[in-house]
Design a protein around this motif. Structure first.
Motif, PDB file in Angstrom:
ATOM      1  N   ILE A 266       0.528  -1.368  -0.358  1.00  0.00           N
ATOM      2  CA  ILE A 266       0.177  -0.323  -0.119  1.00  0.00           C
ATOM      3  C   ILE A 266       0.818   0.942  -0.012  1.00  0.00           C
ATOM      4  CG2 ILE A 266      -1.716   1.062   1.088  1.00  0.00           C
ATOM      5  CD1 ILE A 266      -2.734  -1.215   2.268  1.00  0.00           C
ATOM      6  N   MET A 267       1.681   1.024   0.954  1.00  0.00           N
ATOM      7  CA  MET A 267       2.691   2.748   1.230  1.00  0.00           C
ATOM      8  C   MET A 267       3.420   2.479  -0.643  1.00  0.00           C
ATOM      9  SD  MET A 267       3.564   4.689   2.727  1.00  0.00           S
ATOM     10  CE  MET A 267       3.416   5.905   2.460  1.00  0.00           C
ATOM     11  N   ARG A 268       4.024   1.755  -0.918  1.00  0.00           N
ATOM     12  CA  ARG A 268       4.471   1.972  -2.351  1.00  0.00           C
ATOM     13  C   ARG A 268       3.878   2.480  -3.085  1.00  0.00           C
ATOM     14  NH1 ARG A 268       7.529  -4.280  -2.065  1.00  0.00           N
ATOM     15  NH2 ARG A 268       9.782  -3.485  -0.966  1.00  0.00           N
ATOM     16  N   ARG A 269       2.195   2.674  -3.270  1.00  0.00           N
ATOM     17  CA  ARG A 269       1.009   2.492  -3.941  1.00  0.00           C
ATOM     18  C   ARG A 269       1.355   4.092  -4.053  1.00  0.00           C
ATOM     19  NH1 ARG A 269      -1.037  -0.518  -7.547  1.00  0.00           N
ATOM     20  NH2 ARG A 269      -1.835   0.645  -8.940  1.00  0.00           N
ATOM     21  N   LEU A 270       1.178   4.408  -2.761  1.00  0.00           N
ATOM     22  CA  LEU A 270       1.257   5.755  -2.312  1.00  0.00           C
ATOM     23  C   LEU A 270       2.689   6.159  -3.084  1.00  0.00           C
ATOM     24  CD1 LEU A 270       0.314   5.010   1.030  1.00  0.00           C
ATOM     25  CD2 LEU A 270      -1.623   6.529  -0.560  1.00  0.00           C
ATOM     26  N   LEU A 271       3.436   6.047  -3.127  1.00  0.00           N
ATOM     27  CA  LEU A 271       4.739   6.432  -3.425  1.00  0.00           C
ATOM     28  C   LEU A 271       4.665   7.103  -4.512  1.00  0.00           C
ATOM     29  CD1 LEU A 271       7.965   4.825  -2.133  1.00  0.00           C
ATOM     30  CD2 LEU A 271       7.000   7.348  -1.586  1.00  0.00           C
ATOM     31  N   ILE A 272       4.094   6.112  -5.546  1.00  0.00           N
ATOM     32  CA  ILE A 272       3.344   6.093  -7.086  1.00  0.00           C
ATOM     33  C   ILE A 272       2.349   7.867  -6.449  1.00  0.00           C
ATOM     34  CG2 ILE A 272       2.333   4.981  -9.089  1.00  0.00           C
ATOM     35  CD1 ILE A 272       3.946   2.713  -7.929  1.00  0.00           C
ATOM     36  N   SER A 273       1.793   7.450  -6.441  1.00  0.00           N
ATOM     37  CA  SER A 273       0.124   8.340  -5.914  1.00  0.00           C
ATOM     38  C   SER A 273       0.503   9.797  -6.100  1.00  0.00           C
ATOM     39  CB  SER A 273      -0.533   7.719  -5.243  1.00  0.00           C
ATOM     40  OG  SER A 273      -1.357   8.813  -5.660  1.00  0.00           O
ATOM     41  N   ALA A 274       2.108  10.196  -5.225  1.00  0.00           N
ATOM     42  CA  ALA A 274       2.437  11.282  -4.259  1.00  0.00           C
ATOM     43  C   ALA A 274       3.433  12.411  -5.501  1.00  0.00           C
ATOM     44  CB  ALA A 274       3.824  11.020  -3.459  1.00  0.00           C
ATOM     45  N   SER A 275       3.805  11.326  -6.564  1.00  0.00           N
ATOM     46  CA  SER A 275       4.472  11.744  -8.111  1.00  0.00           C
ATOM     47  C   SER A 275       3.157  11.897  -8.507  1.00  0.00           C
ATOM     48  CB  SER A 275       5.769  10.822  -8.086  1.00  0.00           C
ATOM     49  OG  SER A 275       6.447  11.549  -9.441  1.00  0.00           O
ATOM     50  N   GLU A 276       2.491  10.914  -9.214  1.00  0.00           N
ATOM     51  CA  GLU A 276       2.322  11.423 -10.567  1.00  0.00           C
ATOM     52  C   GLU A 276       0.383  11.979 -10.926  1.00  0.00           C
ATOM     53  OE1 GLU A 276      -0.728   8.037 -12.998  1.00  0.00           O
ATOM     54  OE2 GLU A 276       0.205   6.924 -11.413  1.00  0.00           O
ATOM     55  N   ASP A 277      -0.024  11.469  -9.136  1.00  0.00           N
ATOM     56  CA  ASP A 277      -1.254  12.789  -8.731  1.00  0.00           C
ATOM     57  C   ASP A 277      -1.218  13.669  -8.524  1.00  0.00           C
ATOM     58  OD1 ASP A 277      -2.864  10.568 -10.408  1.00  0.00           O
ATOM     59  OD2 ASP A 277      -2.647   9.399  -8.189  1.00  0.00           O
ATOM     60  N   VAL A 278      -0.324  13.917  -7.410  1.00  0.00           N
ATOM     61  CA  VAL A 278      -0.455  15.617  -6.908  1.00  0.00           C
ATOM     62  C   VAL A 278       1.028  16.050  -7.171  1.00  0.00           C
ATOM     63  CG1 VAL A 278       0.971  16.374  -4.399  1.00  0.00           C
ATOM     64  CG2 VAL A 278      -1.353  14.506  -5.029  1.00  0.00           C
ATOM     65  N   GLY A 279       2.049  15.357  -7.568  1.00  0.00           N
ATOM     66  CA  GLY A 279       3.352  15.895  -8.288  1.00  0.00           C
ATOM     67  C   GLY A 279       3.879  17.103  -7.909  1.00  0.00           C
ATOM     68  N   ASN A 280       4.273  18.409  -8.441  1.00  0.00           N
ATOM     69  CA  ASN A 280       4.543  19.094  -7.737  1.00  0.00           C
ATOM     70  C   ASN A 280       3.741  20.343  -7.510  1.00  0.00           C
ATOM     71  OD1 ASN A 280       7.173  19.182  -8.395  1.00  0.00           O
ATOM     72  ND2 ASN A 280       7.392  19.812 -11.091  1.00  0.00           N
ATOM     73  N   ALA A 281       2.673  20.182  -7.609  1.00  0.00           N
ATOM     74  CA  ALA A 281       0.732  21.052  -7.225  1.00  0.00           C
ATOM     75  C   ALA A 281       1.586  21.299  -5.486  1.00  0.00           C
ATOM     76  CB  ALA A 281      -0.500  20.495  -6.933  1.00  0.00           C
ATOM     77  N   SER A 282       1.991  19.717  -4.770  1.00  0.00           N
ATOM     78  CA  SER A 282       2.497  19.609  -3.241  1.00  0.00           C
ATOM     79  C   SER A 282       3.540  19.224  -3.070  1.00  0.00           C
ATOM     80  CB  SER A 282       1.126  19.138  -2.421  1.00  0.00           C
ATOM     81  OG  SER A 282       1.298  19.072  -1.289  1.00  0.00           O
ATOM     82  N   VAL A 283       4.418  19.839  -2.958  1.00  0.00           N
ATOM     83  CA  VAL A 283       6.268  18.953  -3.073  1.00  0.00           C
ATOM     84  C   VAL A 283       5.954  17.946  -1.809  1.00  0.00           C
ATOM     85  CG1 VAL A 283       7.225  20.372  -4.537  1.00  0.00           C
ATOM     86  CG2 VAL A 283       7.323  21.000  -2.383  1.00  0.00           C
ATOM     87  N   TYR A 284       5.734  18.583  -0.827  1.00  0.00           N
ATOM     88  CA  TYR A 284       6.023  17.274   0.112  1.00  0.00           C
ATOM     89  C   TYR A 284       5.057  16.260   0.596  1.00  0.00           C
ATOM     90  CZ  TYR A 284       6.865  22.378   2.248  1.00  0.00           C
ATOM     91  OH  TYR A 284       7.141  23.515   2.454  1.00  0.00           O
ATOM     92  N   GLY A 285       4.289  16.060  -0.421  1.00  0.00           N
ATOM     93  CA  GLY A 285       3.822  14.929  -0.746  1.00  0.00           C
ATOM     94  C   GLY A 285       4.102  13.550  -1.140  1.00  0.00           C
ATOM     95  N   ILE A 286       5.487  13.795  -1.107  1.00  0.00           N
ATOM     96  CA  ILE A 286       6.241  12.747  -2.328  1.00  0.00           C
ATOM     97  C   ILE A 286       7.458  12.522  -0.547  1.00  0.00           C
ATOM     98  CG2 ILE A 286       7.921  13.304  -2.823  1.00  0.00           C
ATOM     99  CD1 ILE A 286       7.533  11.596  -5.202  1.00  0.00           C
ATOM    100  N   ILE A 287       7.297  13.804  -0.564  1.00  0.00           N
ATOM    101  CA  ILE A 287       8.549  14.046   1.128  1.00  0.00           C
ATOM    102  C   ILE A 287       7.961  13.031   1.970  1.00  0.00           C
ATOM    103  CG2 ILE A 287       9.705  15.301   2.841  1.00  0.00           C
ATOM    104  CD1 ILE A 287      10.048  17.479   0.161  1.00  0.00           C
ATOM    105  N   LEU A 288       6.943  12.910   2.543  1.00  0.00           N
ATOM    106  CA  LEU A 288       5.836  13.040   3.310  1.00  0.00           C
ATOM    107  C   LEU A 288       6.154  10.991   3.240  1.00  0.00           C
ATOM    108  CD1 LEU A 288       4.067  12.835   5.797  1.00  0.00           C
ATOM    109  CD2 LEU A 288       2.319  13.385   4.275  1.00  0.00           C
TER     110      LEU A 288
END
Length: 422
Positions: A266-288
């Motif tokens: 689940i966590m790995r899929r969240l990592l992908i979503s943080a980049s694919e879906d949130v991306g640079n709109a919230s750079v904290y997503g992939i960091i978190l």
């Protein structure tokens, strides 16, 4: 006389239809199969309790073929070869192979010749997409039919049949709807619940919602980890995050965790979503998400649920941008379509051309940090693209990405180039 088989004591077997008109929920498939003039091999793809076994048995009677049953979990190539040998003596036979997706590639290959020449009419049953789990060679020799889950109307009809066939007390409307929802479109599960309910020692004339809730309390969530529902649930989870619905995302997260899903998956899929879906709109997503993966690996479960919930709600609530994801897809397509444009300009090549001045002239690489705002108008594309360089990245107007877009637009605007306006 009963319209249904009456050989064993379970409701599910005793209410198994003997003819097409009594099959529930599969009208589209039945309308085709009931009109077939000759036997064909086919694969029935659908969830449990949708009628795969019933359809196979009706077809064997319709086509007047000897019926053989094998389960891919417990049967091997030897048993299949024995059935094929019987077919040589009897003529064509119908082989109902349950859970065909569990047969290995070589085991499936053992069926090819007999299916090809018609000695064996194969009815394969699977709960998983045959396009992924059945050999292409075998798929080419069969027709695939998708079976639907039974809906509320179908299961209400099944309840009426059960009441008529067996001594079952009436179930109040709300309690019946609760049983239907708990059955998730699975006729077998629904009949098993009815059988359990009818076995209760109760003085009540009508089964109430409270009684139904009581028998459902001890049931655990059914989650076929590693099978198709596993992929369907994670898909719904990610799509809920992408759709900015944290509540729906938490709903699917709870299903996965209660069903025993691997939290690291689940966590790995969240990592992908943080980049694919949130991306640079919230750079904290992939960091978190990245930090959470390390924390989850260190603390494990059950406390890791808290970490997963935090990342899920943050990503679902964040501004969204897939601009980075789309930009790479666009650049990749361009590269594949323009192989003549791949020569790296000399001033961008490695160490020998790094010096940005030669004899006082700016002939080589120009070092951006030597310029105001660490920016200068320079060509970074191959020479044949410098006059009309393509744009792949189109930043959104959301979150942090808007700040990045405004900076790029300002820098290139000062240099006299209209970029990042759209």
């Amino acid at each position: 006389m009963s319209l249904f088989e009456n050989k064993t004591q379970t409701f599910a077997i005793r209410l198994r239809p003997l003819s097409w008109e009594n099959v529930l929920g599969q009208s589209k498939t039945i309308s085709i199969l009931s009109k077939l003039k000759r036997p064909i091999s086919l694969i029935l793809y659908g969830d449990t309790g949708t009628g795969k076994t019933t359809i196979a048995r009706i077809l064997s009677k319709t086509w007047n073929l000897n019926y053989f049953y094998a389960n891919a979990v417990s049967s091997g190539v030897k048993e299949i070869k024995d059935i094929i040998a019987n077919a040589e003596k009897m003529g064509s036979v119908l082989l109902f192979l349950d859970e065909i997706h569990r047969f290995s590639s070589s085991q499936q290959d053992s069926l090819l010749d007999a299916v090809e020449n018609g000695r064996v009419v194969l009815i394969g049953a699977t709960t998983e997409n045959p396009a992924f789990r059945v050999n292409r060679a075998l798929l080419s020799r069969t027709q695939v039919f998708k079976l639907d889950k039974l809906n509320e109307t179908d299961l209400k009809e099944l309840y009426l049949r059960a009441r008529k066939e067996f001594e079952i007390k009436e179930i109040e409307d709300k309690a019946l709807i609760r049983l239907i929802h708990a059955s998730t479109g699975d006729a077998r599960k629904f009949l098993n619940l009815l059988e359990l309910l009818s076995s209760l020692d109760s003085n009540e004339e009508v089964f109430s919602l409270e009684i139904v809730e009581e028998i459902l309390e001890s049931r655990v969530i059914e989650y076929d980890n590693g099978k198709e529902a596993h992929y369907d649930t994670i898909s719904a989870f990610i799509k809920s995050i992408r759709g900015s619905d944290p509540d729906a995302a938490l709903f699917y997260l709870a299903i996965m965790l209660e069903g025993g899903e691997d939290p690291i998956f689940i966590m790995r899929r969240l990592l992908i979503s943080a980049s694919e879906d949130v991306g640079n709109a919230s750079v904290y997503g992939i960091i978190l998400a990245n930090a959470a993966l390390g924390i989850l690996e260190r603390i494990g479960m059950p406390e890791g649920r808290i970490i997963l919930a935090q990342v899920t709600t943050f990503l679902a609530s964040s501004p969204k941008s897939n601009a980075s994801y789309l930009s790479l897809a666009s650049a990749t397509e361009f590269v594949n379509n323009h192989p003549e444009s791949l020569e790296i300009p000399k001033h961008l090549r490695n160490a020998p051309t790094f010096l940005h001045k030669k004899d006082g002239n700016s002939l080589g690489y120009k070092y951006p940090h030597d310029f105001t705002d660490a920016f200068l108008l320079e060509n970074y594309f191959p020479d044949n693209l410098k006059d009309l360089p393509p744009q792949f990245y189109f930043p959104s107007e959301r979150g942090t990405e808007k700040i990045l877009k405004d900076r790029l637009k300002n820098l290139w605007g000062k240099a006299g180039k209209k970029k990042y306006d759209s």
